[in-house]
Design a protein around this motif. Structure first.
Motif, PDB file in Angstrom:
ATOM      1  N   LEU A   4       0.792  -1.234   0.000  1.00 25.88           N
ATOM      2  CA  LEU A   4       0.000   0.000   0.000  1.00 25.88           C
ATOM      3  C   LEU A   4       0.822   1.281   0.000  1.00 25.88           C
ATOM      4  CD1 LEU A   4      -2.797  -1.084   2.540  1.00 25.88           C
ATOM      5  CD2 LEU A   4      -2.701  -1.443   0.057  1.00 25.88           C
ATOM      6  N   ARG A   5       2.082   1.204  -0.390  1.00 27.57           N
ATOM      7  CA  ARG A   5       2.905   2.409  -0.457  1.00 27.57           C
ATOM      8  C   ARG A   5       2.821   3.069  -1.827  1.00 27.57           C
ATOM      9  NH1 ARG A   5       5.152  -1.049   3.070  1.00 27.57           N
ATOM     10  NH2 ARG A   5       6.054  -0.215   5.002  1.00 27.57           N
ATOM     11  N   GLY A   6       2.970   2.278  -2.880  1.00 28.72           N
ATOM     12  CA  GLY A   6       2.993   2.851  -4.212  1.00 28.72           C
ATOM     13  C   GLY A   6       3.965   4.010  -4.286  1.00 28.72           C
ATOM     14  N   THR A   7       3.538   5.084  -4.942  1.00 26.62           N
ATOM     15  CA  THR A   7       4.340   6.323  -4.971  1.00 26.62           C
ATOM     16  C   THR A   7       3.572   7.443  -4.275  1.00 26.62           C
ATOM     17  OG1 THR A   7       3.462   6.923  -7.161  1.00 26.62           O
ATOM     18  CG2 THR A   7       5.515   5.653  -7.102  1.00 26.62           C
ATOM     19  N   ILE A   8       2.805   7.076  -3.238  1.00 31.38           N
ATOM     20  CA  ILE A   8       1.974   8.061  -2.537  1.00 31.38           C
ATOM     21  C   ILE A   8       2.825   9.168  -1.931  1.00 31.38           C
ATOM     22  CG2 ILE A   8       0.401   8.419  -0.601  1.00 31.38           C
ATOM     23  CD1 ILE A   8      -0.612   5.550  -1.064  1.00 31.38           C
ATOM     24  N   GLU A   9       3.926   8.793  -1.286  1.00 31.70           N
ATOM     25  CA  GLU A   9       4.744   9.803  -0.609  1.00 31.70           C
ATOM     26  C   GLU A   9       5.300  10.814  -1.602  1.00 31.70           C
ATOM     27  OE1 GLU A   9       7.807  10.105   3.097  1.00 31.70           O
ATOM     28  OE2 GLU A   9       7.733   8.223   1.968  1.00 31.70           O
ATOM     29  N   GLY A  12      -2.261  19.480  -7.866  1.00 26.71           N
ATOM     30  CA  GLY A  12      -3.070  19.173  -6.692  1.00 26.71           C
ATOM     31  C   GLY A  12      -3.490  17.733  -6.627  1.00 26.71           C
ATOM     32  N   ALA A  13      -3.079  16.936  -7.621  1.00 25.62           N
ATOM     33  CA  ALA A  13      -3.481  15.538  -7.718  1.00 25.62           C
ATOM     34  C   ALA A  13      -2.331  14.616  -7.353  1.00 25.62           C
ATOM     35  CB  ALA A  13      -3.967  15.240  -9.133  1.00 25.62           C
ATOM     36  N   ILE A  14      -2.647  13.317  -7.322  1.00 24.06           N
ATOM     37  CA  ILE A  14      -1.634  12.284  -7.175  1.00 24.06           C
ATOM     38  C   ILE A  14      -1.756  11.332  -8.364  1.00 24.06           C
ATOM     39  CG2 ILE A  14      -1.518  12.426  -4.660  1.00 24.06           C
ATOM     40  CD1 ILE A  14      -3.416  10.053  -4.508  1.00 24.06           C
ATOM     41  N   ALA A  15      -0.794  10.420  -8.503  1.00 24.17           N
ATOM     42  CA  ALA A  15      -0.787   9.496  -9.634  1.00 24.17           C
ATOM     43  C   ALA A  15      -2.047   8.633  -9.642  1.00 24.17           C
ATOM     44  CB  ALA A  15       0.464   8.625  -9.581  1.00 24.17           C
ATOM     45  N   GLU A  16      -2.496   8.262 -10.849  1.00 26.99           N
ATOM     46  CA  GLU A  16      -3.760   7.541 -10.986  1.00 26.99           C
ATOM     47  C   GLU A  16      -3.762   6.240 -10.194  1.00 26.99           C
ATOM     48  OE1 GLU A  16      -6.733   5.783 -14.468  1.00 26.99           O
ATOM     49  OE2 GLU A  16      -4.954   6.963 -15.016  1.00 26.99           O
ATOM     50  N   ASP A  17      -2.693   5.442 -10.295  1.00 25.85           N
ATOM     51  CA  ASP A  17      -2.657   4.186  -9.537  1.00 25.85           C
ATOM     52  C   ASP A  17      -2.711   4.442  -8.041  1.00 25.85           C
ATOM     53  OD1 ASP A  17      -2.527   2.849 -11.903  1.00 25.85           O
ATOM     54  OD2 ASP A  17      -0.524   2.002 -11.600  1.00 25.85           O
ATOM     55  N   ASP A  18      -2.075   5.507  -7.599  1.00 23.36           N
ATOM     56  CA  ASP A  18      -2.064   5.823  -6.169  1.00 23.36           C
ATOM     57  C   ASP A  18      -3.445   6.199  -5.654  1.00 23.36           C
ATOM     58  OD1 ASP A  18       0.637   5.299  -5.916  1.00 23.36           O
ATOM     59  OD2 ASP A  18       1.246   7.385  -6.213  1.00 23.36           O
ATOM     60  N   THR A  19      -4.325   6.687  -6.541  1.00 21.62           N
ATOM     61  CA  THR A  19      -5.677   7.030  -6.081  1.00 21.62           C
ATOM     62  C   THR A  19      -6.437   5.789  -5.631  1.00 21.62           C
ATOM     63  OG1 THR A  19      -6.707   6.877  -8.293  1.00 21.62           O
ATOM     64  CG2 THR A  19      -5.813   9.023  -7.620  1.00 21.62           C
ATOM     65  N   GLN A  20      -6.038   4.623  -6.105  1.00 18.78           N
ATOM     66  CA  GLN A  20      -6.638   3.388  -5.621  1.00 18.78           C
ATOM     67  C   GLN A  20      -6.044   2.982  -4.274  1.00 18.78           C
ATOM     68  OE1 GLN A  20      -9.302   2.105  -7.130  1.00 18.78           O
ATOM     69  NE2 GLN A  20      -9.065   3.785  -8.598  1.00 18.78           N
ATOM     70  N   LEU A  21      -4.765   3.243  -4.089  1.00 16.19           N
ATOM     71  CA  LEU A  21      -4.098   2.855  -2.845  1.00 16.19           C
ATOM     72  C   LEU A  21      -4.443   3.769  -1.679  1.00 16.19           C
ATOM     73  CD1 LEU A  21      -0.563   2.036  -4.297  1.00 16.19           C
ATOM     74  CD2 LEU A  21      -2.408   0.432  -3.766  1.00 16.19           C
ATOM     75  N   THR A  22      -4.649   5.061  -1.942  1.00 17.93           N
ATOM     76  CA  THR A  22      -4.948   5.974  -0.837  1.00 17.93           C
ATOM     77  C   THR A  22      -6.270   5.635  -0.155  1.00 17.93           C
ATOM     78  OG1 THR A  22      -5.987   7.591  -2.316  1.00 17.93           O
ATOM     79  CG2 THR A  22      -3.632   7.882  -1.821  1.00 17.93           C
ATOM     80  N   LYS A  23      -7.160   4.936  -0.859  1.00 16.92           N
ATOM     81  CA  LYS A  23      -8.419   4.529  -0.243  1.00 16.92           C
ATOM     82  C   LYS A  23      -8.168   3.655   0.986  1.00 16.92           C
ATOM     83  CE  LYS A  23     -10.841   4.676  -4.679  1.00 16.92           C
ATOM     84  NZ  LYS A  23     -11.586   3.890  -5.704  1.00 16.92           N
TER      85      LYS A  23
END
Length: 560
Positions: free
Chosen positions: A19-24, A33-44
């Protein structure tokens, strides 16, 4: 895992390093103001969704600006219970780091809207300081565990609350990603392990609720897993276990449907965790990881067959179900106003319009709860109907609490039962799935429907009416006597016939109709109901008995 045989979300989870992805990296990028598309699934999995203000999309596009991105963050609050000190930090965050209000959800927790990316860590750290978190509030995990707020039988409530809390802790993900990314904790010198979830977690979300009959105020049968407390001489002697509930559908796809949980049988309290874990593991290992629209436990049970599923649960848990105990349900709504518990303490249930806590012309609800929290010595309990209970008030403090609640509009005498029993999802402008308005529209629709009821001598008739902006079912519209589900701007599907106590689903009555058509249809139905109803017959029961709509007890009957 072969990427070609699973959904895209499964691949994202498998490659996420727990669940880390590239969120940081994303939250530290100042260029968007956004984050990477794949990370939008992980931040949930960490409790928050990326959103944008849909009201401003076209304007910003014309100005060659990116959408006005922000984030919705939802907390994990088992049983909906928080302290006054926790409420004050919730209020402080809402005032300074969000759109300026608080939204109570239909799962006994709160969420913030309009958090800018640069404020995410600040919000999470402030919650952490008061022992609150947003871990697993969203995502393919066990969500916030609900339990009956039960402001009268407090002794029983305490036991079901502790049970709900223990389930929440037991099924909480073990990844340290949340602590490292948002709380700035150092990585441990050992790899992450998810003993219950595994590296790809669950196929879809998993919801648990605990109910105490005769009150079904948590809509226990709409959950993946429900525990129904069985009382004897005021003590919990065990639970009926229900499995396979879920609301979400897709317009036009008859392979998707809402479903109420099936009662598997009765167990003793000490067997409950083993049963919960067995059902959880069966869903983890058998749920559909190719088609997310077919991935909830309800479909796993229907594909497997109920008897085989029950046998698998008994095999995994080492527990044999006893025959279910007969249960009577009397209500699904909250008990508004003052109630006194067995120990002499008082509990005040306050109506919040669709869970929105804000200062408006109708009432300074946010200020009022803030002022109450400053002096309150008990706790606050969020309900599954989007209301709040100021609980455990001592006799000597009751008058002051009542004075503040009245002053700020938290106690109202002008509310009809239709309004008090209604719930709605957020929908526009922030939810990306919404096809129509919900929270912003339902108050005015209720006023018009109340007028129809009054015209037919049905003023203040208790009817459960719910609305969502899409068919995902966050406000449980398919378990409402009158349900509205958005189909497009200003247009809704109208569903009728659910049980008033949540033991029967509704069914499509009219498709894709506007407000005038809605009012015309309801006007005719209310006219018949006023003339033909039996003594104390609920509206949902009447439309089934009168043959206006067919009864729906199984998901397979929903589209029949």
């Amino acid at each position: 895992m072969s990427d070609s045989k699973v959904s895209a979300n499964e691949t994202i989870k498998a490659r996420s390093h727990f669940l880390r992805g590239t969120i940081e990296e994303g939250i530290n990028d100042p260029l968007t103001g956004a984050i990477a598309e794949d990370d939008t699934q992980l931040t949930k999995f960490h409790g928050f969704y990326q959103q944008d203000d849909r009201d401003l999309r076209n304007e910003r596009k014309s100005q060659k600006l990116e959408p006005l991105y922000s984030f919705m963050l939802r907390a994990r609050v088992p049983g909906g219970v928080c302290t006054p000190e926790q409420w004050l930090i919730i209020d402080e965050i809402a005032q300074h780091l969000t759109r300026g209000n608080i939204r109570l959800t239909t799962r006994q927790t709160f969420q913030f809207h309009g958090i800018l990316k640069r404020h995410l860590k600040v919000v999470i750290q402030k919650l952490h300081q008061r022992l609150l978190d947003s871990i697993a509030a969203c995502g393919d995990v066990n969500r916030n565990v609900m339990c009956n707020p039960n402001p009268v039988e407090s002794q029983v409530h305490q036991k079901v609350y502790e049970f709900a809390k223990s389930l929440s802790e037991h099924f909480m993900p073990q990844s340290r990603a949340y602590a490292e990314i948002f709380l700035d904790e150092e990585p441990l010198n050992k790899p992450d392990v998810e003993p219950l979830y595994g590296p790809t977690y669950l196929p879809r979300k998993f919801k648990i609720a605990v109910a105490v009959p005769p009150h079904n105020d948590v809509d226990v049968f709409t959950n993946d897993l429900g525990f129904i407390a069985i009382l004897q001489d005021g003590e919990i002697v065990g639970y009926n276990v229900a499995a396979g509930g879920g609301m979400g559908t897709t317009h036009g796809d008859t392979k998707t449907y809402p479903r109420l949980g099936d009662v598997l049988g009765f167990i003793r309290p000490e067997q409950a965790q083993a049963i919960a874990e067995a059902i959880f593991i069966i869903q983890r290992d058998n749920g559909d990881r190719e088609n997310r629209k077919h991935a909830r436990l309800k479909y796993t049970i229907d594909d497997m067959g109920l008897e085989k599923f029950k046998a698998e649960v008994e095999k995994h848990s080492g527990v044999s179900f006893a025959p279910a105990v007969e249960v009577t349900w009397t209500t699904r709504g909250d008990r508004f106003g003052w109630q006194q518990g067995y120990d002499g303490r008082w509990h005040l249930t306050c109506y919040l319009p669709n869970g929105r806590i804000a200062d408006t012309e109708q009432g300074q609800l946010m200020t009022g709860l803030r002022e109450i929290a400053k002096i309150h010595q008990g706790d606050l309990r969020m309900t599954a109907n989007q209301n709040i209970v100021v609980a455990n008030v001592h006799e000597q403090d009751k008058a002051k609490i009542e004075q503040l609640a009245s002053q700020y509009g938290l106690i109202r005498e002008d509310l009809t039962w239709l309004r008090k029993l209604s719930i709605a999802c957020v929908a526009l402008p922030t939810c990306g799935l919404a096809m129509a308005e919900s929270e912003r529209y339902i108050p005015q629709l209720i006023t018009k429907v109340d007028a129809l009821l009054a015209n037919h001598g049905l003023a203040n008739q208790p009817i459960v009416m719910r609305m969502t902006g899409c068919p995902n079912g966050c406000a449980r519209p398919f378990a409402a006597e009158i349900g509205f589900v958005g189909k497009g701007p200003g247009h809704y599907n109208l569903y009728l016939g659910a049980s008033p106590v949540g033991t029967r689903l509704n069914k499509l009555y009219r498709e894709n109709i506007d407000e005038q058509q809605i009012l015309t249809e309801l006007d005719g139905l209310f006219a018949r109901y006023a003339k033909e109803r039996e003594n104390e017959e609920a509206f949902g029961d009447y439309v089934v008995r009168a043959g206006i709509i067919a009864p729906v007890y199984q998901g397979s009957e929903f589209h029949a």
